[in-house]
Structure formats: structure tokens, C-alpha cells
Design an enzyme around this catalytic site. Sequence first.
Site, PDB file in Angstrom:
ATOM      1  N   CYS A 160      46.729   4.573  37.550  1.00 45.20           N
ATOM      2  CA  CYS A 160      45.729   3.530  37.810  1.00 45.20           C
ATOM      3  C   CYS A 160      45.764   2.411  36.778  1.00 45.20           C
ATOM      4  O   CYS A 160      45.539   1.240  37.106  1.00 45.20           O
ATOM      5  CB  CYS A 160      44.333   4.135  37.886  1.00 45.20           C
ATOM      6  SG  CYS A 160      43.881   5.143  36.459  1.00 45.20           S
ATOM      7  N   HIS A 217      39.411  -0.839  34.974  1.00 42.25           N
ATOM      8  CA  HIS A 217      40.282  -0.825  33.803  1.00 42.25           C
ATOM      9  C   HIS A 217      40.661  -2.269  33.460  1.00 42.25           C
ATOM     10  O   HIS A 217      41.019  -3.061  34.339  1.00 42.25           O
ATOM     11  CB  HIS A 217      41.561  -0.042  34.074  1.00 42.25           C
ATOM     12  CG  HIS A 217      41.367   1.440  34.203  1.00 42.25           C
ATOM     13  ND1 HIS A 217      40.182   2.075  33.932  1.00 42.25           N
ATOM     14  CD2 HIS A 217      42.252   2.422  34.581  1.00 42.25           C
ATOM     15  CE1 HIS A 217      40.334   3.389  34.127  1.00 42.25           C
ATOM     16  NE2 HIS A 217      41.573   3.615  34.525  1.00 42.25           N
TER      17      HIS A 217
END
Length: 361
Positions: free
Chosen positions: A158, A251
Site C-alpha cells: 500500500c 499514507h
Amino acid sequence: MQEKLNVAILGGTGMVGQRFISLLENHPWFEVKVIAASPRSAGKTYEEAVGAKWKIDIDMPQSVKNIVVKDLHNIDEIASEVDFCFSAVDMGKEEIKAFEDSYAKAETPVVSNNSAHRWTPDVPMVVPEINPEHYEIIPYQKKRLGTTRGFVAVKPNCSIQTYTPELHALKDFGIKRAVVSTYQAISGAGKTFREWPEMEGNIIPYIGGEEEKSEKEPLRLWGSIKDGQIVPAESPIITAQCIRVPVLNGHTASVFVDFEKIPSKEEMIERWTSFKGLPQEKNLPSAPKQFIKYFEEDDRPQVRLDVDYENGMGVTCGRLREDTIFDYKFVGLAHNTKRGAAGGAVLSAEALTALGYIEKK
């Protein structure tokens, strides 16, 4: 598509499995037919099995609440009911490999969120906007497995989705090296603040295994197929630090980059904003209309404002400027459980369907 494909979610009670459930509600191509989990959840309705452990920021869809969870080890039974599977199981790496291969050998394609098969030479690890040509390795994998329609395909880590798309859009300028620091949300560890209260107001400067993934997985995306294997690219050199921060979803990456042929800032922004890949060309259901968005504002992108850009499937970036040591630096942001995890797997399944690798049984 006239008739929806029936789908199983393997590991459907965990956080990524729950995100699959939420993303597939009312999906135009796919219908959740089976939810499978560990034997302790088998036999319960999905609502009973998950209970208060529902972690997603929207309500559990009514359509899945009364589905009776199956034991994910009942491979033949599950394979007989669905056209393909999403995998988000929680097991050891070697166990996951054998498990996903078993579903593939039952002639049921597996699109996996897990890391176990990311370095299996004939398993495609794909971001559909970046390297859909790697799906062409699938016939070699089928030959190894002895299947006609079963195979395994995976998505990458990810965290690399925060910066690899931006670097990919600039590859024509010859990327020599990059320094990346990622600031990663707690949902990447399958946690909420209720479960991990010690993360509130805290930073942990270590996430096991993440730095190696951040440095190596982009090179596999940029690799090529040779002699029935995906061979990673040898460059650019990437070095990374990965830090856990008190954010639920999203993120962020701080990136420094050197080029062989130094572009102008205007050229870089134009490459980002105009970049399109297979999902946009084929108008896939989960594809962002604009994959990469650049913000001119000095204080963007921000998690609170921008993590859900294009329903969480787009990538945002900003703060592009010249650097005193490297050629340029910028900041990137991506939703880690949508674009980075379950959503990226759904988009991959859509691409595989559009290309004819996944079909109705």
C-alpha cells in the site's frame, strides 16, 4: 457486462476484507456470493461473525449481514459457487502461497491483497495504470499450475502507491535515484484508534518489512517478462524510511528524486495531471477519472482534505520544488485501504475482466 460475476472474499472478517465488502456493494460487475473466514467464524452470519469489530467508516451493507460465513478451507465447495476470489487472509506467508495456489488449481482465479506471492516469478504484481502488460505472464503460471482458467494475481504494498505513480509518470526523464520517507496510517496495520490507543499523539519509527518493500517493489512493477518470469528493473536506486503516524487512513510520502534529463517543474506537473493508463482508457468502474492530481497550494495534499480524492482511488501530490542536493522534491498521498489495498485489488480484478482473464464459469 450483462451478467455479474460471483465473487468470494477470503478473509472477509478482517479490516481489508471489510473494505472489500464496502467497495463491492452495488458494484456493476461483481456480486459478493461467498464470504469465507477461519473455522471460528464459519456457520455464523456475517453480522454475527464481525459484531462490534466492524472497522470501516460506513455502515455494514445490509446485503451481506445475513450471508452465512463459510470455512475458507472448504476450497472445492467455495470454488464451485463463484467465478473468482479476493484474498485477504491472515496466515503465514508459505501457508498463504499454498492456500491461494489451491484455489487457482480449483480453476478459480485469485486476486490477492496479500504479500506472499509478490515475488513469485510468474505471478503478476500490478498497478493497472502502471504495468498491466505483466498480466501476460498468466499463461506461464497456468502451465505451472496445470490450470485452464485458475491463476493468482496480486497488488503491491500500500505504501508505494503514494509515490510510485508520480515517479512512473516521469520515467521518460530517466530516474536515477530517489529517497522516500513514508508516514503511514494505523489502518495499514489493521488497527483503529480504539484498538491501538497508544498511537494517539505518537509516532513509531519502524514498520516491520516496509522499507524493503518500499525500495524493491517499484522495481518489480517496472520489470519485464523474460523466459516466463518477471525480471525486476535494475534501476532507479530507491532508499526508504517508513514511519507509523497517528492517522487512521492515508499514507503520505516525502520524496527526493534525481533525473538523467532534468525536467522543468511545468513539465513534471503536466506529466502528472495528464497521465492515463488502462483503467482510464477502458473506463473501468473503480478507475479514477484523473489518476494523479497536483495541488498548487503549499499546504496540500492533506489527509483530512484529500485522502478520499476520486473515492479514494486517486493519488494526490504537491509541494514540488527544486532541492539543494537532489533535482526535485515533492509530497504524495494515497488512501491505503482503498487505492493501496482492497480498492487496488478490485481495480485489478476489473482490469483482468476487461482483458478476458476472468470470465463467467
